[in-house]
Design a protein around this motif. Structure first.
Motif, PDB file in Angstrom:
ATOM      1  N   PRO A 161       0.927  -1.464  -0.171  1.00  0.00           N
ATOM      2  CA  PRO A 161       0.290   0.297   0.529  1.00  0.00           C
ATOM      3  C   PRO A 161       1.135   1.472   0.416  1.00  0.00           C
ATOM      4  O   PRO A 161       2.041   1.544   0.480  1.00  0.00           O
ATOM      5  CB  PRO A 161      -1.179   0.047   1.305  1.00  0.00           C
ATOM      6  CG  PRO A 161      -0.866  -1.323   1.618  1.00  0.00           C
ATOM      7  CD  PRO A 161       0.487  -2.093   0.810  1.00  0.00           C
ATOM      8  N   LEU A 162       0.308   2.222  -0.544  1.00  0.00           N
ATOM      9  CA  LEU A 162       1.317   3.143  -1.024  1.00  0.00           C
ATOM     10  C   LEU A 162       1.140   4.131   0.374  1.00  0.00           C
ATOM     11  O   LEU A 162       2.310   4.856   0.949  1.00  0.00           O
ATOM     12  CB  LEU A 162       0.766   4.571  -1.607  1.00  0.00           C
ATOM     13  CG  LEU A 162       0.584   4.210  -3.340  1.00  0.00           C
ATOM     14  CD1 LEU A 162      -0.169   5.145  -3.914  1.00  0.00           C
ATOM     15  CD2 LEU A 162       1.340   3.696  -3.180  1.00  0.00           C
ATOM     16  N   THR A 163       0.427   3.984   1.291  1.00  0.00           N
ATOM     17  CA  THR A 163       0.304   4.656   2.786  1.00  0.00           C
ATOM     18  C   THR A 163       1.803   4.235   3.447  1.00  0.00           C
ATOM     19  O   THR A 163       1.870   4.683   4.446  1.00  0.00           O
ATOM     20  CB  THR A 163      -0.570   4.416   3.246  1.00  0.00           C
ATOM     21  OG1 THR A 163      -1.409   2.777   3.531  1.00  0.00           O
ATOM     22  CG2 THR A 163      -2.385   4.500   2.998  1.00  0.00           C
ATOM     23  N   LYS A 164       2.141   3.162   3.462  1.00  0.00           N
ATOM     24  CA  LYS A 164       3.535   2.256   3.908  1.00  0.00           C
ATOM     25  C   LYS A 164       4.843   3.280   2.818  1.00  0.00           C
ATOM     26  O   LYS A 164       5.054   3.682   4.263  1.00  0.00           O
ATOM     27  CB  LYS A 164       3.600   1.098   3.889  1.00  0.00           C
ATOM     28  CG  LYS A 164       2.840  -0.410   4.237  1.00  0.00           C
ATOM     29  CD  LYS A 164       3.141  -1.263   4.445  1.00  0.00           C
ATOM     30  CE  LYS A 164       2.248  -2.082   5.218  1.00  0.00           C
ATOM     31  NZ  LYS A 164       2.434  -4.198   5.320  1.00  0.00           N
ATOM     32  N   ALA A 171       7.231  11.601   3.065  1.00  0.00           N
ATOM     33  CA  ALA A 171       6.544  12.239   1.787  1.00  0.00           C
ATOM     34  C   ALA A 171       4.485  12.293   1.825  1.00  0.00           C
ATOM     35  O   ALA A 171       4.319  11.189   2.009  1.00  0.00           O
ATOM     36  CB  ALA A 171       7.121  11.908   0.860  1.00  0.00           C
ATOM     37  N   ARG A 172       4.069  13.299   0.996  1.00  0.00           N
ATOM     38  CA  ARG A 172       2.774  12.897   0.665  1.00  0.00           C
ATOM     39  C   ARG A 172       2.416  12.554  -0.605  1.00  0.00           C
ATOM     40  O   ARG A 172       3.383  12.825  -1.691  1.00  0.00           O
ATOM     41  CB  ARG A 172       1.847  14.125   1.048  1.00  0.00           C
ATOM     42  CG  ARG A 172       0.106  13.287   0.778  1.00  0.00           C
ATOM     43  CD  ARG A 172       0.188  13.349   1.523  1.00  0.00           C
ATOM     44  NE  ARG A 172       0.343  13.624   2.901  1.00  0.00           N
ATOM     45  CZ  ARG A 172      -0.788  14.820   3.519  1.00  0.00           C
ATOM     46  NH1 ARG A 172      -1.520  15.408   2.292  1.00  0.00           N
ATOM     47  NH2 ARG A 172      -0.439  14.458   5.106  1.00  0.00           N
ATOM     48  N   ILE A 173       2.770  10.970  -0.771  1.00  0.00           N
ATOM     49  CA  ILE A 173       2.417  10.951  -2.338  1.00  0.00           C
ATOM     50  C   ILE A 173       0.659  11.443  -3.628  1.00  0.00           C
ATOM     51  O   ILE A 173      -0.194  11.325  -2.965  1.00  0.00           O
ATOM     52  CB  ILE A 173       2.094   9.260  -2.965  1.00  0.00           C
ATOM     53  CG1 ILE A 173       3.236   8.492  -1.978  1.00  0.00           C
ATOM     54  CG2 ILE A 173       1.423   8.626  -4.318  1.00  0.00           C
ATOM     55  CD1 ILE A 173       2.855   7.279  -2.015  1.00  0.00           C
ATOM     56  N   ALA A 174       1.335  13.102  -4.221  1.00  0.00           N
ATOM     57  CA  ALA A 174       0.297  13.495  -4.178  1.00  0.00           C
ATOM     58  C   ALA A 174      -1.144  12.470  -5.958  1.00  0.00           C
ATOM     59  O   ALA A 174      -1.490  12.638  -5.612  1.00  0.00           O
ATOM     60  CB  ALA A 174       1.108  14.423  -5.108  1.00  0.00           C
ATOM     61  N   PHE A 175       0.068  12.139  -6.485  1.00  0.00           N
ATOM     62  CA  PHE A 175      -0.707  11.202  -7.538  1.00  0.00           C
ATOM     63  C   PHE A 175       0.146  10.201  -8.355  1.00  0.00           C
ATOM     64  O   PHE A 175       1.417  10.467  -7.864  1.00  0.00           O
ATOM     65  CB  PHE A 175      -1.645  12.068  -8.679  1.00  0.00           C
ATOM     66  CG  PHE A 175      -0.229  12.865  -9.807  1.00  0.00           C
ATOM     67  CD1 PHE A 175       0.505  14.534  -9.385  1.00  0.00           C
ATOM     68  CD2 PHE A 175      -0.403  12.503 -10.822  1.00  0.00           C
ATOM     69  CE1 PHE A 175       1.282  14.604  -9.988  1.00  0.00           C
ATOM     70  CE2 PHE A 175       0.947  12.820 -11.816  1.00  0.00           C
ATOM     71  CZ  PHE A 175       1.131  14.230 -11.267  1.00  0.00           C
ATOM     72  N   THR A 186      -5.705   6.261  -3.494  1.00  0.00           N
ATOM     73  CA  THR A 186      -7.106   6.178  -1.702  1.00  0.00           C
ATOM     74  C   THR A 186      -6.172   5.647  -0.807  1.00  0.00           C
ATOM     75  O   THR A 186      -5.066   5.096  -0.950  1.00  0.00           O
ATOM     76  CB  THR A 186      -8.010   5.516  -2.390  1.00  0.00           C
ATOM     77  OG1 THR A 186      -7.636   3.945  -2.506  1.00  0.00           O
ATOM     78  CG2 THR A 186      -8.479   6.495  -3.585  1.00  0.00           C
ATOM     79  N   ALA A 187      -6.798   5.610   0.021  1.00  0.00           N
ATOM     80  CA  ALA A 187      -5.868   4.591   1.376  1.00  0.00           C
ATOM     81  C   ALA A 187      -5.666   3.163   1.014  1.00  0.00           C
ATOM     82  O   ALA A 187      -4.366   2.828   1.569  1.00  0.00           O
ATOM     83  CB  ALA A 187      -5.722   4.489   2.344  1.00  0.00           C
ATOM     84  N   GLU A 188      -6.568   2.315  -0.102  1.00  0.00           N
ATOM     85  CA  GLU A 188      -5.910   0.936  -0.469  1.00  0.00           C
ATOM     86  C   GLU A 188      -5.270   0.702  -1.352  1.00  0.00           C
ATOM     87  O   GLU A 188      -4.977  -0.285  -1.591  1.00  0.00           O
ATOM     88  CB  GLU A 188      -7.739   0.751  -0.837  1.00  0.00           C
ATOM     89  CG  GLU A 188      -8.884   0.694   0.396  1.00  0.00           C
ATOM     90  CD  GLU A 188      -9.171   2.113   1.053  1.00  0.00           C
ATOM     91  OE1 GLU A 188      -9.050   2.575   0.328  1.00  0.00           O
ATOM     92  OE2 GLU A 188      -9.136   1.661   2.307  1.00  0.00           O
ATOM     93  N   PRO A 217      11.866  -1.502   1.202  1.00  0.00           N
ATOM     94  CA  PRO A 217      11.462  -1.670   2.597  1.00  0.00           C
ATOM     95  C   PRO A 217      12.150  -2.364   3.047  1.00  0.00           C
ATOM     96  O   PRO A 217      12.568  -3.820   3.360  1.00  0.00           O
ATOM     97  CB  PRO A 217       9.458  -2.282   2.423  1.00  0.00           C
ATOM     98  CG  PRO A 217       9.895  -2.428   1.232  1.00  0.00           C
ATOM     99  CD  PRO A 217      10.624  -2.787   0.551  1.00  0.00           C
ATOM    100  N   GLU A 218      12.129  -2.218   5.169  1.00  0.00           N
ATOM    101  CA  GLU A 218      13.108  -2.530   5.692  1.00  0.00           C
ATOM    102  C   GLU A 218      11.597  -3.583   6.459  1.00  0.00           C
ATOM    103  O   GLU A 218      10.745  -4.100   6.616  1.00  0.00           O
ATOM    104  CB  GLU A 218      12.626  -1.331   7.135  1.00  0.00           C
ATOM    105  CG  GLU A 218      13.777  -0.917   6.974  1.00  0.00           C
ATOM    106  CD  GLU A 218      14.207  -0.027   8.044  1.00  0.00           C
ATOM    107  OE1 GLU A 218      13.368  -0.074   9.280  1.00  0.00           O
ATOM    108  OE2 GLU A 218      15.205   0.819   7.942  1.00  0.00           O
TER     109      GLU A 218
END
Length: 220
Positions: A161-164, A171-175, A186-188, A217-218
């Motif tokens: 997921p992009l939330t991870k 940072a904030r993923i804009a698009f 979205t969160a999913e 990723p760790e």
């Protein structure tokens, strides 16, 4: 950085002058010597007359020392052949090809060759893909503290997921751009192979964030 550009039309000449203004060493290849007139008298880079996918022509243009290669001639076939030669035969790290047929552009993106498929994406867009990730923000706020940039993401994040990714990088993923179309995650939303990731990040934390994006990723 030494950069080779195939094609000295409006995009190629604009790109060459912009890169030279940023301090890069530039060589421009075109079959027609008259095309170099677009560069003007102030251009100090190399002008090489020849076919952009000919090995001897590329060697004359300094392809062996190149850190970037842009194929922006008027022919799709010429552009993709020369781009693949630069990437596969000479090992140039940053390669981009201008492709007029969007369907073909999608295929070459999947082969790992960034493409510019729409006329509205001009030399400025190619410049951002040609130079190393993070070196050319797409947008910066008036205070200069926050930037929007396209970043390279380690393959290890694919399927997560992009939330991870946001939590790890700060940072904030804009698009995302997926199969040539942009959309808001979205969160999913899960990162897929071939996604182009555009993020909002602060200048003072950009290096740390890009280090997270560029590493696996760790595992906890």
């Amino acid at each position: 950085m030494h950069i080779v550009i195939m094609g000295c039309g409006r995009v190629g000449s604009t790109l060459a002058l912009a890169l030279e203004a940023k301090g890069h060493d530039v060589a421009v290849v075109d079959q027609e010597s008259d095309a170099f007139r677009r560069l003007g008298t102030g251009f100090s880079g190399r002008r090489v007359t020849g076919v952009g996918f000919d090995q001897e022509t590329l060697l004359e243009a300094g392809i062996e020392q190149a850190g970037g290669f842009a194929a922006v001639s008027s022919g799709d076939n010429s552009n993709i052949i020369s781009a693949r030669m630069a990437r596969e035969q000479f090992g140039v790290e940053n390669v981009v090809a201008r492709i007029y047929d969007p369907a073909r552009a999608e295929v070459y993106e999947r082969l790992g060759i960034p493409t510019v498929a729409t006329v509205s994406w001009t030399a400025d867009q190619i410049l951002r893909k040609l130079l190393p990730p993070g070196s050319e923000p797409v947008w910066r706020d008036p205070s200069g503290c926050v930037a929007l940039a396209q970043v390279s993401v380690h393959p290890g994040w694919i399927g997560l997921p992009l939330t991870k990714l946001e939590a790890a990088s700060g940072a904030r993923i804009a698009f995302l751009t997926r199969l040539g179309e942009g959309f808001l995650p979205t969160a999913e939303t899960v990162l897929q192979e071939g996604d182009l990731v555009h993020v909002l990040l602060r200048d003072d934390s950009a290096d740390a964030a890009e280090a997270v994006f560029g590493a696996a990723p760790e595992v906890h």
